[in-house]
Enzyme design. Structure first.
Site, mmCIF file in Angstrom:
data_model
loop_
_atom_site.group_PDB
_atom_site.id
_atom_site.type_symbol
_atom_site.label_atom_id
_atom_site.label_comp_id
_atom_site.label_asym_id
_atom_site.label_seq_id
_atom_site.Cartn_x
_atom_site.Cartn_y
_atom_site.Cartn_z
ATOM 1 N N ASP A 284 14.806 -125.749 37.718
ATOM 2 C CA ASP A 284 14.545 -124.581 38.815
ATOM 3 C C ASP A 284 15.857 -123.564 38.748
ATOM 4 O O ASP A 284 16.882 -123.993 38.063
ATOM 5 C CB ASP A 284 14.087 -125.137 39.849
ATOM 6 C CG ASP A 284 13.052 -124.285 40.653
ATOM 7 O OD1 ASP A 284 13.354 -122.997 40.641
ATOM 8 O OD2 ASP A 284 12.082 -124.553 41.226
ATOM 9 N N PHE A 316 13.162 -119.066 34.513
ATOM 10 C CA PHE A 316 12.316 -119.258 33.373
ATOM 11 C C PHE A 316 11.919 -117.764 33.114
ATOM 12 O O PHE A 316 11.083 -117.717 32.086
ATOM 13 C CB PHE A 316 10.838 -119.655 33.995
ATOM 14 C CG PHE A 316 10.266 -119.247 35.195
ATOM 15 C CD1 PHE A 316 10.342 -117.745 35.508
ATOM 16 C CD2 PHE A 316 9.841 -120.275 36.263
ATOM 17 C CE1 PHE A 316 9.714 -117.630 36.690
ATOM 18 C CE2 PHE A 316 9.111 -119.765 37.230
ATOM 19 C CZ PHE A 316 9.034 -118.549 37.573
ATOM 20 N N ARG A 331 3.026 -126.218 37.795
ATOM 21 C CA ARG A 331 2.174 -126.410 38.806
ATOM 22 C C ARG A 331 2.257 -125.176 39.780
ATOM 23 O O ARG A 331 3.567 -125.007 40.356
ATOM 24 C CB ARG A 331 2.516 -127.723 39.457
ATOM 25 C CG ARG A 331 1.558 -127.961 41.009
ATOM 26 C CD ARG A 331 1.497 -129.257 41.616
ATOM 27 N NE ARG A 331 2.971 -129.335 42.157
ATOM 28 C CZ ARG A 331 3.035 -129.223 43.047
ATOM 29 N NH1 ARG A 331 1.986 -128.818 44.253
ATOM 30 N NH2 ARG A 331 4.186 -129.646 43.704
ATOM 31 N N HIS A 335 0.336 -118.544 38.571
ATOM 32 C CA HIS A 335 -0.653 -117.864 39.077
ATOM 33 C C HIS A 335 -0.010 -116.951 40.236
ATOM 34 O O HIS A 335 -0.518 -115.907 40.565
ATOM 35 C CB HIS A 335 -1.668 -118.744 40.042
ATOM 36 C CG HIS A 335 -0.841 -119.448 41.199
ATOM 37 N ND1 HIS A 335 -1.664 -120.323 42.167
ATOM 38 C CD2 HIS A 335 0.387 -119.740 41.683
ATOM 39 C CE1 HIS A 335 -0.838 -120.640 43.138
ATOM 40 N NE2 HIS A 335 0.355 -120.274 42.675
#
Length: 450
Positions: A284, A316, A331, A335
């Site tokens: 992260d 990312f 996860r 979206h």
């Protein structure tokens, strides 16, 4: 199928789902809780139980369709239009009614409760009575209210209260301008995060995203962070680690698992504890990884000592996670992003994969409300007839989440077909869809992988 035959079939499904739910409690050694229960320990004890989640999905869908079939349409439509539960919930959360009632297990009259929460007693009684009619709080005597199993999650120490607050504060404001946003000649066709309905409602000039809004409002950022823990409970995320006889993804067959955009690693914590021999790599942003290191050093020092966890800072959008690992797990990530950004994320993960690697996308995966055959969507489990194939009301949270993504980020929850097309453009293909009742895990591999 005639109307009567449909009703009888739905009754059969209601009975089946009820028995399945009871069996899930019995198999877990849990008592079926009463709505009057004040046991806080039981609130999340079955939230990740896959058998219960599947039973409740079927029960919610069949019960709602049964009522919609038998009731006059006017009843059902008006019930959809005037559910003021949300407004009453917002009041109860912000003035901390559940916190106050926790100190009065035998109940508190609104004459006393009103001054404690600074709401006029007559209006407060009406708000709580509506919620009690929906089984949240109880009116044990006229104008005397107590907590119950549902209202306990509205306490300020429960992250579900924060999740509800985010929806009731930011998301509902965005919903109020949805029509205006969709009708705007610039914002309507746009999928830019800066031009979402939420950004129109809170800022209006199309220059910031929701994440920028959180940075500028530290109090809301803290609420949102707590809310994400509540979201894990709603989704039953850890149901991904449950199952027997190969009914869920075989985590134990793999040794290295990269939790991409992991946060502080709540999923990876459970994964390492439940699957011996697996090593997780948390990836992260640097500041998040710093928080994760502190948390794991304090609460999971034994895992660090055993070298079963690694912490890697990365972005990312700007690079790839560590290369050549067995599993890459995403996860609630893509979206949040429109297709262009989501494709970039997938492509950057794809660059790190080797033949044999798998990418797992864990999200709500939207189903059509009509039955289709011969499409990749067949990989998803469909409800038995006469239910809608997407389980109807049993999947309402999924479609609510899809609209939340639209309102907040101009993004979306995707169908299997959406994910297949997006993945193909990133050099990946869909292998399988693992059903976890509330959500799905879509398994991807390299286009040229085994």
């Amino acid at each position: 199928m005639s109307g009567k035959a449909e009703v009888l079939a739905l009754l059969k499904l209601v009975n089946q789902a009820t028995n399945d739910a009871l069996a899930a409690y019995e198999a877990s050694g849990e008592d079926v809780p009463s709505l009057t229960s004040l046991d806080t320990k039981s609130l999340s004890s079955m939230s990740d139980n896959l058998a219960l989640k599947k039973a409740v999905r079927l029960l919610e869908g069949a019960s709602d369709q049964l009522c919609a079939t038998l009731a006059p349409p006017a009843n059902t439509v008006i019930n959809r239009v005037v559910p003021y539960d949300w407004a009453c919930m917002r009041v109860a959360i912000h003035v901390r009614v559940a916190d106050v009632l926790s100190e009065h297990p035998d109940g508190l009259h609104v004459d006393e409760l009103g001054p404690k929460v600074n709401i006029e007693k007559g209006k407060l009684a009406r708000i709580l009575r509506l919620l009690a009619t929906r089984h949240c709080f109880r009116e044990v005597r006229p104008n005397v209210f107590v907590n119950n199993r549902l209202s306990l999650v509205l306490r300020s120490d429960n992250p579900l209260s924060d999740l509800a607050d985010v929806h009731l504060h930011e998301v509902y404001k965005a919903a109020l301008v949805l029509h205006e946003n969709l009708s705007d000649p610039v914002r309507g066709p746009s999928y830019k995060a800066t031009e979402s309905a939420m950004m129109q409602s809170v800022q209006g000039d199309g220059k910031i995203t929701f994440f920028d809004y959180l940075k500028a409002n530290p109090g809301r950022r803290e609420t949102f962070a707590r809310a994400m823990f509540g979201m894990g409970s709603v989704m039953g995320t850890l149901a991904a680690l449950e199952g027997t006889s190969g009914s869920l993804f075989p985590w134990a067959d793999y040794k290295t698992i990269c939790d991409v955009a992991s946060g502080v690693g709540p999923f990876s914590t459970a994964l390492v504890r439940q699957v011996p021999g697996v090593k997780v790599i948390l990836c992260d942003l640097p500041e998040v990884i710093g928080q994760a290191k502190d948390l794991w050093s304090k609460d999971h020092h034994d895992i660090i000592e055993a070298q079963r966890v690694e912490f890697v800072p990365f972005n990312f959008f700007e690079g790839s996670p560590p290369t050549g690992l067995d599993i890459y797990y995403l996860r609630n990530i893509i979206h949040n992003w429109p297709d262009a950004e989501a494709e970039t994320i997938l492509r950057n993960v794809q660059k790190a994969m080797r033949p044999g690697s798998r990418l797992l996308v864990h999200d709500y995966v939207v189903q059509y409300a009509s039955r289709i055959e011969g499409d990749i969507s067949d990989l998803q489990e469909m409800a038995p007839e006469p239910l809608l194939p997407n389980f109807g009301a049993g999947s309402l949270r999924m479609y609510g989440q899809d609209l939340t993504m639209l309102l907040t980020y101009n993004a979306k929850e995707r169908t299997v077909r959406d994910l297949a097309d997006l993945s193909n453009r990133a050099g990946l293909r869909v292998v399988k869809v693992w059903d976890i009742a509330e959500t799905d895990i879509v398994e991807l591999q390299l286009m040229t992988g085994d």
